[in-house]
Scaffold this motif. Structure first.
Motif, mmCIF file in Angstrom:
data_model
loop_
_atom_site.group_PDB
_atom_site.id
_atom_site.type_symbol
_atom_site.label_atom_id
_atom_site.label_comp_id
_atom_site.label_asym_id
_atom_site.label_seq_id
_atom_site.Cartn_x
_atom_site.Cartn_y
_atom_site.Cartn_z
ATOM 1 N N GLY A 1 0.341 2.133 -16.768
ATOM 2 C CA GLY A 1 -0.914 2.437 -16.162
ATOM 3 C C GLY A 1 -0.805 1.961 -14.469
ATOM 4 N N ASP A 2 -1.701 2.564 -13.857
ATOM 5 C CA ASP A 2 -1.443 2.344 -12.489
ATOM 6 C C ASP A 2 -2.064 0.940 -11.996
ATOM 7 N N HIS A 3 -2.762 0.362 -12.685
ATOM 8 C CA HIS A 3 -3.090 -1.124 -12.351
ATOM 9 C C HIS A 3 -2.141 -2.196 -12.917
ATOM 10 N N SER A 4 -1.636 -2.021 -14.348
ATOM 11 C CA SER A 4 -0.769 -3.050 -15.063
ATOM 12 C C SER A 4 0.745 -2.802 -14.547
ATOM 13 N N SER A 5 0.927 -1.662 -13.960
ATOM 14 C CA SER A 5 2.336 -1.556 -13.462
ATOM 15 C C SER A 5 2.625 -2.360 -12.472
ATOM 16 N N LEU A 6 1.509 -2.848 -11.453
ATOM 17 C CA LEU A 6 1.732 -4.002 -10.795
ATOM 18 C C LEU A 6 2.758 -5.158 -11.136
#
Length: 623
Positions: free
Chosen positions: A597-602
């Motif tokens: 996901g865009d957020h959790s890929s951090l």
């Protein structure tokens, strides 16, 4: 919360989901008639009044979204004086399927019935929550279905005197009955009309020792995610996954070539323990002096690392997290063993686990110990001792007023059905008793106390009440983290240098301060201006003598900058943080796609930075 903020959930997800109680203004039947039918209030046909058709009934159908002409037609076709509300409603639904839907509300009704929910429950949910938030309606309908299944099963087994057949959907510990083995749980789930395949998969994901209510909660979350995506966001989801995979290609660091740890190479071996006490917690049996799986040599510190995220992540997530953090086994801990509120988290770290100790004074372990003024008003039928996980938003005044009105209809103790309904809201929204029949959500200062922060840690300085709840809901539980970090005190008697990623409101820094571990240098990376201000104020108010350097964006903290900071300050002893869990949390039924996901890929930014720190440290030692 802005994208990179260190924490659990984002506004984008929770504000439209489980956190906000929808303020559902219900207009009166007469008001609805005057606005919907175009006529003045009180214009119900005298013929209908003579037939027993009241303004209230007529207005109720208007509230459901049917036009006045359609209602008149349905009443005439159902026999006039022999009318029945259910018969009229069936006729109206028939009209709706053959004609263009009369309003957005009728479309919602038809859509939910098409999903397999009963008309009775659909109308009940719309009356309770309004028709604007489809996701909340779906959640409510699934809840009704589970309650009905539970009641049916209880009725079937009422004469068996077999306690193993009783269960509850409560998230509290009190009243939970553990099943003896995996087969008994599977049979109970099948009795609740879950398919054998679905039940078996849920048990496999949650672990053989999970309770029935934990497995049911997992299944409900999965069902809601599937239903929402199928009916509302299929295309958006496909686009999101496509973009997320592309992003992962750029952000995910290359895997280091090494022999996989046999304990983590197989995803099936990483399961959530029950009880969730990690390698041991204070005042509980099972305290370990050594890890069950040793830390691989490549991961041994210093520098030490400490990574946190939600425990109930999609299948395979924790195996991937572990594999990218040197195959270190996660430690899963529920903070209910450290305070009066639950907070189930996983921690991957290379810290020693022997000689941990708890910060003093120890926290309060029950609700009434933490908030003694509530004891006077707490009813005997509310058996809660612990609160559920503290999140970013609170219940509305409309909800607490509605609960008060329900309770005031009864003298003395309310009937069991009312008790169940009230307790369900109490558990969902962490409500506490503040007066006779009066419930209220926690205030920000009460959340600070439960999470182990100093009084007024998030108060003042231009920080709104809403921002306080968001920041606290996304934070560490300080007592839990301090217990893990306590082993650092004898290792760094002259102070410690910390690289803090996704810092949030400084849970790690507060833990080190409460442990009386001097922070010589803290380099903090946090996207939220509000959270950076909170940490800066804490640093000044506690008279820290060390250096605080703040950066805003973890993606812009390049390797060259990290190496320059290490040369300037002599390296980092601890890399601590918890990347956003927006795409991991069970409450996210829109984009719960895991680490892609865009957020959790951090998370992969944490891995990149940690690898840079460890590589640079090795170079500095060789000099």
């Amino acid at each position: 919360m802005v994208e990179h903020s260190g924490g659990d959930v984002s506004d984008e997800i929770w504000n439209s989901d489980d956190e906000f109680e929808i303020d559902n203004y219900q207009s009166s039947p007469m008001h609805s008639m005057s606005e919907t039918s175009g006529g003045p209030a009180g214009t119900t046909s005298p013929d209908f009044i003579q037939k027993g058709i009241s303004d209230e009934t007529f207005g109720s159908f208007i509230e459901m979204g049917f036009s006045s002409e359609m209602i008149v037609r349905a009443i005439e076709e159902t026999g006039g004086a022999n009318w029945e509300p259910t018969l009229i409603l069936e006729t109206l639904f028939q009209f709706s399927t053959s004609d263009e839907p009369s309003s957005s509300k009728s479309k919602v009704i038809n859509h939910l019935i098409g999903m397999g929910f009963t008309e009775e429950n659909v109308l009940k949910a719309i009356q309770e929550y309004g028709d604007e938030n489809i996701d909340e309606l779906t959640y409510a309908l699934l809840t009704y279905a589970e309650v009905e299944k539970m009641s049916e099963t209880k009725d079937e087994n009422i004469n068996t005197n077999d306690d193993d057949n009783l269960y509850t959907l409560s998230s509290d510990d009190e009243g939970k009955l553990n099943y003896s083995n995996e087969d008994s749980i599977l049979q109970d789930l099948i009795k609740m009309d879950y398919s054998r395949e679905e039940a078996a998969k849920a048990i496999e994901r949650c672990g053989k020792d999970a309770s029935v209510e934990e497995v049911v909660d997992f299944i409900c979350a999965a069902q809601m995610a599937r239903q929402f995506d199928e009916f509302f966001a299929e295309q958006d989801k496909k686009e999101l996954i496509t973009k997320s995979k592309k992003r992962r290609v750029y952000n995910e660091p290359p895997r280091r070539e090494r022999k996989p740890n046999t304990a983590t190479a197989n995803d099936e071996l990483i399961r959530l323990p029950n009880p969730m006490i990690g390698f041991g917690v204070p005042n509980e049996p099972g305290l370990m002096k050594h890890r069950p799986v040793p830390i691989p040599d490549v991961a041994r510190g210093p520098p030490y690392f400490y990574y946190e995220n939600v425990a109930m992540a999609p299948k395979g997530v924790w195996a991937k997290i572990s594999s990218h953090l040197y195959d270190v086994m996660p430690e899963f801990v529920d903070s209910k063993y450290f305070c009066a509120a639950a907070r189930k988290r996983g921690y991957v770290h290379n810290l020693p686990i022997h000689n941990r100790y708890q910060i003093q004074p120890p926290p309060h372990y029950t609700i009434q110990e933490a908030f003694p003024l509530t004891k006077r008003w707490w009813p005997t039928w509310d058996k809660r001792l612990k609160l559920n996980c503290l999140v970013t938003c609170i219940a509305s005044a409309q909800l607490t007023n509605r609960l008060r009105e329900k309770l005031e209809r009864h003298d003395g103790e309310p009937p069991e059905s009312v008790q169940k309904e009230v307790l369900a809201s109490c558990r969902k929204w962490n409500l506490v008793w503040v007066g006779t029949n009066k419930l209220a959500p926690l205030e920000a200062d009460e959340m600070e106390k439960l999470l182990g922060f100093p009084i007024d840690h998030t108060r003042g300085g231009g920080i709104s009440r809403t921002d306080r709840f968001k920041s606290l809901g996304n934070s560490f539980q300080v007592d839990t983290v301090a217990y893990h970090l306590s082993v650092l005190k004898p290792l760094f008697p002259n102070g410690i240098n910390v690289l803090s990623l996704f810092t949030g409101i400084g849970g790690g820094e507060v833990a080190l301060h409460r442990l009386k571990i001097q922070m010589n240098v803290v380099v903090s990376v946090e996207i939220s201006d509000v959270n950076r201000n909170i940490l800066s104020d804490f640093w000044k108010q506690t008279n820290q003598t060390g250096i605080l350097r703040e950066f805003s964006d973890v993606t812009k903290l390049d390797n060259h900058t990290i190496e320059r900071l290490m040369d300037e300050y002599g390296g980092f002893d601890l890399v601590i943080g918890g990347s956003p869990c927006n795409n991991l949390a069970g409450g996210n039924r829109i984009s719960r796609v895991g680490l892609e996901g865009d957020h959790s890929s951090l998370f992969f930014e944490y891995c990149r930075i940690l690898e840079t720190v460890r590589s640079k440290t090795a170079d500095m030692r060789r000099r």
